[in-house]
Write a protein that holds these residues in place. Sequence first.
Motif, PDB file in Angstrom:
ATOM      1  N   ARG A  42       2.050   7.444   4.695  1.00  0.00           N
ATOM      2  CA  ARG A  42       1.996   6.608   5.960  1.00  0.00           C
ATOM      3  C   ARG A  42       0.613   5.668   5.537  1.00  0.00           C
ATOM      4  NH1 ARG A  42       3.617   9.216  11.150  1.00  0.00           N
ATOM      5  NH2 ARG A  42       3.258   7.071  11.904  1.00  0.00           N
ATOM      6  N   SER A  43      -0.049   5.869   4.597  1.00  0.00           N
ATOM      7  CA  SER A  43      -1.402   4.950   4.399  1.00  0.00           C
ATOM      8  C   SER A  43      -1.579   4.494   3.111  1.00  0.00           C
ATOM      9  CB  SER A  43      -2.656   6.001   4.850  1.00  0.00           C
ATOM     10  OG  SER A  43      -3.870   5.782   4.573  1.00  0.00           O
ATOM     11  N   LYS A  44      -1.735   3.304   2.679  1.00  0.00           N
ATOM     12  CA  LYS A  44      -2.024   2.713   1.481  1.00  0.00           C
ATOM     13  C   LYS A  44      -3.224   3.360   0.978  1.00  0.00           C
ATOM     14  CE  LYS A  44       1.729   0.183   2.200  1.00  0.00           C
ATOM     15  NZ  LYS A  44       1.622  -0.042   4.077  1.00  0.00           N
ATOM     16  N   CYS A 158     -10.709  -2.922  -1.174  1.00  0.00           N
ATOM     17  CA  CYS A 158      -9.623  -1.897  -1.208  1.00  0.00           C
ATOM     18  C   CYS A 158      -8.399  -2.699  -0.864  1.00  0.00           C
ATOM     19  CB  CYS A 158      -9.945  -0.582  -0.666  1.00  0.00           C
ATOM     20  SG  CYS A 158     -11.134   0.505  -1.530  1.00  0.00           S
ATOM     21  N   LEU A 159      -7.493  -3.244  -1.677  1.00  0.00           N
ATOM     22  CA  LEU A 159      -6.498  -3.958  -1.304  1.00  0.00           C
ATOM     23  C   LEU A 159      -5.207  -3.412  -1.615  1.00  0.00           C
ATOM     24  CD1 LEU A 159      -5.088  -7.055  -0.667  1.00  0.00           C
ATOM     25  CD2 LEU A 159      -5.737  -7.545  -2.775  1.00  0.00           C
ATOM     26  N   ALA A 160      -4.278  -3.501  -0.681  1.00  0.00           N
ATOM     27  CA  ALA A 160      -2.996  -3.104  -0.938  1.00  0.00           C
ATOM     28  C   ALA A 160      -2.085  -4.220  -0.772  1.00  0.00           C
ATOM     29  CB  ALA A 160      -2.393  -1.868   0.262  1.00  0.00           C
ATOM     30  N   VAL A 161      -1.318  -4.495  -2.107  1.00  0.00           N
ATOM     31  CA  VAL A 161      -0.235  -5.589  -2.240  1.00  0.00           C
ATOM     32  C   VAL A 161       1.098  -5.177  -2.060  1.00  0.00           C
ATOM     33  CG1 VAL A 161       0.161  -7.586  -3.796  1.00  0.00           C
ATOM     34  CG2 VAL A 161      -2.124  -6.628  -3.506  1.00  0.00           C
ATOM     35  N   LYS A 162       1.763  -5.927  -1.196  1.00  0.00           N
ATOM     36  CA  LYS A 162       3.188  -5.593  -1.006  1.00  0.00           C
ATOM     37  C   LYS A 162       3.771  -6.652  -1.550  1.00  0.00           C
ATOM     38  CE  LYS A 162       6.652  -4.498   2.631  1.00  0.00           C
ATOM     39  NZ  LYS A 162       6.786  -4.466   4.019  1.00  0.00           N
ATOM     40  N   ALA A 163       4.434  -6.430  -2.697  1.00  0.00           N
ATOM     41  CA  ALA A 163       5.371  -7.405  -3.445  1.00  0.00           C
ATOM     42  C   ALA A 163       6.133  -8.009  -2.551  1.00  0.00           C
ATOM     43  CB  ALA A 163       5.990  -6.668  -4.587  1.00  0.00           C
ATOM     44  N   HIS A 202       4.279  -1.444  -4.209  1.00  0.00           N
ATOM     45  CA  HIS A 202       2.969  -1.774  -3.825  1.00  0.00           C
ATOM     46  C   HIS A 202       2.194  -1.467  -5.221  1.00  0.00           C
ATOM     47  CE1 HIS A 202       4.573  -1.409   0.222  1.00  0.00           C
ATOM     48  NE2 HIS A 202       3.591  -1.946   0.836  1.00  0.00           N
ATOM     49  N   LEU A 203       1.132  -2.397  -4.997  1.00  0.00           N
ATOM     50  CA  LEU A 203      -0.155  -2.288  -5.892  1.00  0.00           C
ATOM     51  C   LEU A 203      -1.369  -2.157  -5.099  1.00  0.00           C
ATOM     52  CD1 LEU A 203      -0.986  -2.777  -9.027  1.00  0.00           C
ATOM     53  CD2 LEU A 203      -1.669  -5.061  -8.375  1.00  0.00           C
ATOM     54  N   GLY A 204      -2.360  -1.195  -5.589  1.00  0.00           N
ATOM     55  CA  GLY A 204      -3.661  -0.916  -4.813  1.00  0.00           C
ATOM     56  C   GLY A 204      -4.548  -1.668  -5.962  1.00  0.00           C
ATOM     57  N   ILE A 205      -5.507  -2.468  -5.444  1.00  0.00           N
ATOM     58  CA  ILE A 205      -6.535  -2.970  -6.195  1.00  0.00           C
ATOM     59  C   ILE A 205      -7.868  -2.660  -5.514  1.00  0.00           C
ATOM     60  CG2 ILE A 205      -7.652  -5.110  -6.582  1.00  0.00           C
ATOM     61  CD1 ILE A 205      -5.199  -6.540  -6.641  1.00  0.00           C
TER      62      ILE A 205
END
Length: 210
Positions: A42-44, A158-163, A202-205
């Motif tokens: 529930r948490s990126k 800390c970036l969570a990218v939702k495609a 999702h991608l974490g950066i």
Amino acid sequence: MSGLPDGIERREFDGHERLSTRGEPVYGEPTDGEWRCWDAGRSKLGAMLETGMDVDLSGGESVLYLGAASGTTVSHVADFAGPTYAIEFAPRPVRDLIGVAEDRSNLFPLLKDARKPETYAHIVEADLDLLVQDVATRGQAAVAVNNAQFLADEGQLCLAVKARSEDVTADPETVFEEVREEVAAAYEIVDSRRLEPFHDDHLGIVARKR
């Protein structure tokens, strides 16, 4: 990541070792005394930690959190961090977020749009240690770049990218490559990886402000 910061521990919940922080429960998560399970599903940011990304935390960081929603993840952040500014544009989740903040004197909910940092620049302090972003909108890289102004030199993103929020029809890897290129205009990327099995597409950066 070299160990966990003060305020985050691995504890056993339901027979499995999982991340936890010390604080009041927020979303029905399992608890162990004062410790509450940090559910990576529930948490990126929790998923970024669970997958071993190179997140550099020591505890006590000053934080800007974009896309706070009802407070699931930002509540855990506020459990171990210092002053934490939580940006959310939807009024209904902000009402819940205000309730979460009642138990956390360092958590400051703001009903603002993360795409318009000029609307909260007079409230959020400068030279912050950490920017956490989980904003499901087109232009996620631009949001990260435009909010870099709040970070100290070499402050961490800390970036969570939702495609699917960028382009529901595009191949996620194509989306992720485009986001990485745009983020690199303001940040040096330290680590990036997919967040499966916790979050599909999702991608974490993790990056440092240039």
